[in-house]
Design an enzyme around this catalytic site. Sequence first.
Site, PDB file in Angstrom:
ATOM      1  N   PRO A 291     -54.073  82.650  68.588  1.00  0.00           N
ATOM      2  CA  PRO A 291     -54.842  82.272  69.774  1.00  0.00           C
ATOM      3  C   PRO A 291     -54.006  82.351  71.043  1.00  0.00           C
ATOM      4  O   PRO A 291     -52.811  82.057  71.032  1.00  0.00           O
ATOM      5  CB  PRO A 291     -55.264  80.834  69.466  1.00  0.00           C
ATOM      6  N   CYS A 292     -54.662  82.736  72.135  1.00  0.00           N
ATOM      7  CA  CYS A 292     -53.926  83.031  73.366  1.00  0.00           C
ATOM      8  C   CYS A 292     -53.799  81.847  74.313  1.00  0.00           C
ATOM      9  O   CYS A 292     -53.091  81.920  75.308  1.00  0.00           O
ATOM     10  CB  CYS A 292     -54.616  84.172  74.110  1.00  0.00           C
TER      11      CYS A 292
END
Length: 363
Positions: free
Chosen positions: A96-97
């Site tokens: 996840p960013c």
Amino acid sequence: MSVTSGTLSSVTSHGIAISLFSGAGGLDLGVEAAGYEVRAAVEHNADAVATMEKNFSHLQSEVIQRDILEVPTKELLGAAGLKGRERPDLLVGGPPCTPFSKSGFWLEYKRKGLDPGASLLQSYTRILREGKPRAFVLENVYALTFNNKASRPAYERLLKEIDEAGYACESKVLNAADFGVPQARPRLFLIGVPKGKKVPQHPDPTHGGKWERRATGTTEQPHVTTSQALEGLMAEPEPGEVVAGKYGHLLPDIPPGENYLHYTEERGHQNPEFKWRSKYWSFLLKLDPNRPAPTIQAQPGPYIGPFHWENRRLRVPELKRLFTFPDEFEFVGKRTSVQAQVGNCVPPLLAEKVVGSVAAQVD
């Protein structure tokens, strides 16, 4: 063979793949289309897990639905059917960013990238180090490469940990539209192999055109447009697709490919609604049928596009086409959950091109 054909036909296997942060399986579809067999997957979101299990019935075991911080590498290898000193042929995943946003980096130790919980990238490199795959592909937001206090420490730490795990890699930002995806979606890909092996190169673009005022890709084939991607698709109306509220009535007058700036003095509107550059570029943004879609978000606000040129929200079958999911691929969950699952994924066709390039070059 391409994932856009609507089915995943059998191809010669390049070996066993393990998938981390699997989401709904966009990256995994591309991995399998490139000739690997995804044997084990880890995903925390319940709807995404249900989507994976509905569409990947051949998994060696159930999708591991736990926080990856709690999943030992040995358990992953066992889930993939690997025993003793056996190792996977490919490790893939897109952590996840969110940790790379500016928020949360006001503490010095976080600015230096020393917070073990600040990024799930460390879970990837931990499994890379312990699982010792023959090759890996790591995907992420291209903002990770930005030279700022939020991204740079995380990116430098990632490269250092890959090196310490015994791997050499190449990184490159690829625009999905340059590889036949009808969506301009830039993503960072790191591909690598154990030190001493020749590092695979990223695939060459197959398409090209204009993106953010510059030319990208190749001149051999133009970008696939939204009208080409949606041609012949029969999508039933969906609840909530009408854009209502304070600004919904403005959408019909906006020309395809344009946004709220249509209603500014600078554009010559007689009754300006907005000041110049007072909103995000995607505010009231409408698809241009003659160009690829702009990046489609996982959690758009009520007036964040792209909207269809028919002045409504995109329907799920249309989202699947614009991401190159097969038409028969089934998502599980409510509409907002499906939007998030699709918006967070790697377009399968782009994944196929990247992983296929790796498969063709590894020893």
